[in-house]
Scaffold this motif. Sequence first.
Motif, short mmCIF file in Angstrom:
data_model
loop_
_atom_site.label_atom_id
_atom_site.label_comp_id
_atom_site.label_asym_id
_atom_site.label_seq_id
_atom_site.Cartn_x
_atom_site.Cartn_y
_atom_site.Cartn_z
N PHE A 209 0.86 -1.18 0.00
CA PHE A 209 0.00 0.00 0.00
C PHE A 209 0.89 1.23 0.00
CE2 PHE A 209 0.77 1.12 4.41
CZ PHE A 209 1.19 -0.09 4.95
N GLY A 210 0.27 2.40 -0.25
CA GLY A 210 1.04 3.64 -0.24
C GLY A 210 0.95 4.30 1.12
N TRP A 211 2.03 4.87 1.59
CA TRP A 211 2.06 5.49 2.92
C TRP A 211 2.67 6.88 2.81
CZ3 TRP A 211 0.27 4.84 7.77
CH2 TRP A 211 0.87 5.57 8.80
N PRO B 64 7.63 13.06 6.26
CA PRO B 64 8.09 12.21 5.17
C PRO B 64 9.61 12.10 5.21
CG PRO B 64 7.34 14.32 4.33
CD PRO B 64 6.96 14.27 5.77
N TYR B 65 10.07 10.92 4.89
CA TYR B 65 11.51 10.69 4.94
C TYR B 65 12.17 11.17 3.65
CZ TYR B 65 16.00 8.58 4.79
OH TYR B 65 17.35 8.41 4.67
N TYR C 167 15.73 11.21 1.68
CA TYR C 167 17.05 10.61 1.61
C TYR C 167 18.03 11.70 1.17
CZ TYR C 167 20.43 7.06 0.08
OH TYR C 167 21.54 6.30 -0.10
N LEU D 84 13.26 5.21 -3.93
CA LEU D 84 13.31 4.59 -2.61
C LEU D 84 12.19 3.56 -2.46
CD1 LEU D 84 14.72 4.89 0.27
CD2 LEU D 84 12.69 6.19 0.87
N VAL D 85 10.96 3.94 -2.85
CA VAL D 85 9.87 2.98 -2.72
C VAL D 85 9.39 2.46 -4.08
CG1 VAL D 85 9.06 3.81 -0.51
CG2 VAL D 85 8.20 4.85 -2.58
N PRO E 273 11.64 1.20 -6.94
CA PRO E 273 12.98 1.04 -7.50
C PRO E 273 12.99 0.92 -9.03
CG PRO E 273 12.53 -0.64 -5.82
CD PRO E 273 11.26 0.10 -6.05
N GLN F 120 7.06 21.32 -0.12
CA GLN F 120 7.68 20.63 -1.25
C GLN F 120 8.10 19.22 -0.87
OE1 GLN F 120 10.53 23.71 -1.91
NE2 GLN F 120 9.48 24.47 -3.74
N ARG G 224 6.67 17.32 1.35
CA ARG G 224 5.46 16.51 1.40
C ARG G 224 5.04 16.11 -0.01
NH1 ARG G 224 1.81 17.53 5.50
NH2 ARG G 224 3.55 18.65 6.43
N ARG G 225 5.17 17.05 -0.92
CA ARG G 225 4.75 16.75 -2.31
C ARG G 225 5.68 15.72 -2.95
NH1 ARG G 225 4.41 22.91 -3.33
NH2 ARG G 225 4.90 22.47 -5.50
N SER H 63 7.18 13.38 -1.37
CA SER H 63 6.81 12.11 -0.78
C SER H 63 5.55 11.55 -1.43
CB SER H 63 6.62 12.31 0.72
OG SER H 63 6.36 11.11 1.34
N ARG I 204 6.22 9.84 -4.68
CA ARG I 204 6.63 8.45 -4.50
C ARG I 204 5.42 7.52 -4.56
NH1 ARG I 204 9.87 9.34 0.87
NH2 ARG I 204 11.81 10.16 0.06
N TYR J 222 -1.16 1.29 -6.17
CA TYR J 222 -1.62 0.64 -4.94
C TYR J 222 -3.15 0.60 -4.88
CZ TYR J 222 3.12 1.72 -3.29
OH TYR J 222 4.45 1.81 -3.14
N GLU K 211 7.59 3.70 5.07
CA GLU K 211 7.34 3.82 3.64
C GLU K 211 7.79 2.57 2.90
OE1 GLU K 211 8.22 8.06 2.13
OE2 GLU K 211 8.64 8.11 4.27
N ALA L 199 5.44 -0.38 3.73
CA ALA L 199 4.18 -0.21 3.01
C ALA L 199 4.33 -0.66 1.56
CB ALA L 199 3.73 1.24 3.07
N ALA L 200 5.46 -0.30 0.96
CA ALA L 200 5.68 -0.65 -0.44
C ALA L 200 6.15 -2.09 -0.59
CB ALA L 200 6.68 0.30 -1.06
N LEU M 295 8.99 -3.39 0.39
CA LEU M 295 10.36 -3.40 -0.11
C LEU M 295 11.39 -3.77 0.96
CD1 LEU M 295 10.29 -0.28 -2.41
CD2 LEU M 295 10.67 -2.64 -3.09
#
Lengths: 582, 549
Positions: free
Chosen positions: A442-444, A449-450, A452, A462-463, A465, A507, A509-510, A512, A515, A521, B215, B218-219, B221
């Motif tokens: 699912f999407g989270w 938001p993380y 990198y 990241l989510v 690939p 930005q 949040r957007r 994220s 992603r 999903y 995250e 959820a994906a 991964l």
Amino acid sequence: MPATTDSLAPQLQENVAAATDEGPPARPSSRQWLADLGTHARPLVLAAIAAGLVAAVATIVQLGLIAWTIDQAITHSSALPDLYPAIAGIIVAIAVRTLAQIAKDTAAASASQAVRQEVRKQLAQSWQHKGPNGMDSDSPATHASEWLEQVEALDGYYARFMPQMLLSVLVPVMILLVVFPLDYIAGGFLLLSAPLIPLFMALVGMGAERLNQQHFETLGRLSGHFLDQLRGILTLQLFNQTEHATRDVREASDAYRRTNMKTLRIAFLSSAVLEFFASVAIAVIAIYIGFGLLGYINFGPSASLTLFTGLFVLMLAPEFFQPLRQLSQYYHDRAAALGASEQLISRLQPVTDTPSPTAARQTEAPEALSNQVEIEDVTVAFSGRGNVLSSINLAIPRGSVIGLAGPSGSGKSTLLNLIAGFQQPTQGRATVFGAQPGYNRFGWLGQEPYLYHGSWAENLRLVAPEASDASMLAALDEVGLRERVDAAPTGLHAPLFESGAALSGGQARRLSLARVLLSDYDLVLLDEPTAGLDEHSERMIINALQLLADGQRTLIFSSHHAAMLAFADKVYQLNEGRLDNA
Amino acid sequence: MRELWPWLQPLKPHTGRLLLGAVLMLTTLLAGIGLLGLSGWFLTSAAVTGALLAQGIQATLNIYTPGGGIRFFALARTVARYFERVVNHDTVLRLLADLRTLLFTAITRYPINAAATHSSRRLSRLTHDIDALDNLYLRLAAPAAVALVTTLIAAGLGLLISTATAVLLLCLFAGLLVCVTVLLAQINLKHTQQRIDRIEELRLDIISTLDAHKELAAAGLMTSRGRMLLRDDAGIMAPQLRADRNTAVAQGLVTAAVQVAMTIVLINGLFAVQSGQLSGPALVLVILALLGVGEAYTALPPAFGAWGATVGSARRLNRESGPQVAPDKVDTTHFQAGTLELTNIGFHYPGQPPTVTGLSFSANEQHSIGLVGRSGAGKSTVARIAAGLLKPQSGVVTFPVTPDPDNLAVGINLGVSYLAQRTQLFNMTLLDNLLIGDAGASAEKIWKVLEVVELAGTVNRWSDGLLTWIGGNDHQLSGGEARRVALARTLLADTPAIILDEPFTGVDTNTANRIKQRLPGYLAQRTLIALAHDDEALPRVDQVITLGN
């Protein structure tokens, strides 16, 4: 900000409480665990031991030939050419000894490598097994230090201690078998002193083990503490608290030194005991043989002592203790491994019997297909905060867009975490389309938001690939970030900065959200997707979500914002953990 | 080698301890050599004397002096070894504590933007790299020095037999010393540095994996992510195994060299004994003493095999604590009590279009300012400029307080308490988090602020109250609660001016409204600048300025 020790104390109590409360079933002892792991590299450990034995035999032969040669030359005044074959033998023995030793070290290093890889595999599996909420209590830095430093601490056990353990028995026995026929009294001295050593070492070692464990706990906490202080360094600078923090660092380092020295003093004591026995045994044997050769001793085998037997025995005496001495040097390695394993074992132990649903994905099939997200009489309680959710009942049909509203702290995030499978219900049951929460991808989109510290592309991949450049640009377009990427000279491969210093909160949040857009999903969960955003960003996000809400996908989000909530098909109101009947 | 010099400087206050450690190390070694050599000499002398006595020839041997000597050496070796280890390890740990503190101080002195390095990388520097330096003191410098002395002792022992033997031993041990120190270090340099660098990358990857755990989970991964980490781990093992192999060979070389030295002494010694230039007992003394000499070298290969790691750590540490960024002397800063003023400010990030151009406003006790603008309009940049974190390329900033030159000129040192857009709490109790704002705050003051941010009731309901553990990676606070804790911390600082960047992120409207009501009363006589995405999210202010367009 108070001293480190103060701020650490409650955490310690927490750990102790956690340990006694859970009482995980059938936890293996450290020793057993280390031994079991050893089976992953058994042939290599055996090869190392075999090579060690070959080296020992070559050493005995070499020393025997040296003693014989000296005896021949001094007491029998043999001509030198007669001794050349013996000298050639010495050189051959040296060569064999050297090569065997190299082979032993190399095989042992490979054995250790195999074991460490196995442990890391298990660690990675356990992270997945526990899920994100199962491992919150420790910082990621503590986990990283566990994966790196603590697993590394096992190295000495397999690369040195484990092969040496057997060698420290076999080699002295071999030497005794040589010494006894030569002079049983000298052999008796060795035999007498040998069993005392492990006894003393065990006594000393028991204390060292406990201390070592403490040492690793301190080290792990030290790591977590540092990362926390470093992450917050801006705050510390802004509030002029850096001196205080520096004092904290100083105190933490001093505390580390004190625990460390406690461990070391005892570890050194165990080797001092050995050192003492070895030195005394050599001294006693030297004096006994000397007196025997002088003819002062008129009993036992002393009368038949020659310079050859005397010298041979004297030179074998240090070799008799050498494997044990080495073992005691490696005792530190063992203690380190035992200390580290304590923590690794508890990390690898499941917290609860039921694994995090995200982990069960490969193993468990869904119970029955359903077209609803169902929450049946769910209660979630946190220690110290009471019920965060109380008796929630909810059925959300597939394809709907659901908003969760309520004041901050009313349990919206917890409910989302529950549907995600990150949070286990204290009571009741939740299912997503008939499966356990988290069983399907699912999407989270979380509250923070993380980001990198790599490039735009790395952040998006990241989510997702597999995402192509084109799809990434399209997703960025949806959330209104395309211009920013196009403006950067290297486009998608331009770096973002840590914690989004160069990106505003909206930005980030957007990004994220982009992603989430990259994957297809069935369910997307969003925790306050527009909190703290201006109208422009909010509109951007709602527009992008409208694309997602195509009647097939289910969207569930929490929010305070009217615009956001207006977008939902249905809004549920939460109040102090209870669902208001709307 | 140059990389290591700065790290030898903090040694000075510990010179006494270090010398004591080295002396103890040498004493241990000499006692070992003495024990074996004297035992060998005594035993052979006894054999020779015994043989004479057996033949009925009058002969005497002083048995008390060597006997006492043997016992003395046996005890001395044990005691010296124990204290050597305790003293040396204690010294090293003291040094490491000094170094850690030095480094942390250096980092805190950096203006925040010059220090953009990832924080987890810094963490690794603080603990791992500093710890790697213990190799420098304990395993590299002192043992190499002792081995050098031992090499001379070995040559001296050789002199007892012949000059040629002495020269041979000197060459052999000097050669060995070079092989297991300089040469081994050089060969392993590449492997160990590669390993250390990869470890740092892996540490970052582990931390980001766990930071993004939700995250990724959820994906679906986490499995592939775990596999990736294991693959990276194998990449660390490969160079390590190569280095281990080289070290094993060097260790073998030590054994071989010592035994070959013994054989050389044996052959040359036998010639000397047979030609009457040397007594038998003296020959055995030299041979057995050489066994003791070997001990000085056995510790060298593992230490020098890891030389690259030590140098690599020192190099990274040098970079971190390297030349400080000179404080900005450009006259863009003025000071005037009670005023926070920006005049004609222009700012752009390096290589990017201007974020702020020609911005001017003035706030004081009687006149609060609100700034609104859509995301990316430069609000947070303006906030950072007003908090002293960023220096504008043009224009003048007037701060309410002249900073203490000993401290970094940011935040409360300029008289500005600043709530950043991103909530940053520490993994400590709620109380400790609040005390960061004002270390001397009374309980009364703290509860008053908690009332203002509407947290007093919530905290009262928690069983641990103010001592509840919060912060860290994923606290049990909701986003709105965490935001209000950060707001309370900012309000606690008694500064003339206060900057609030998006103070109500994640706080529901009703709560936010109630906080807005209370703020003006609490902030009486203080200068306020607030920033938000729209008017709704601003506290009450006297003037609103829209940024962008």
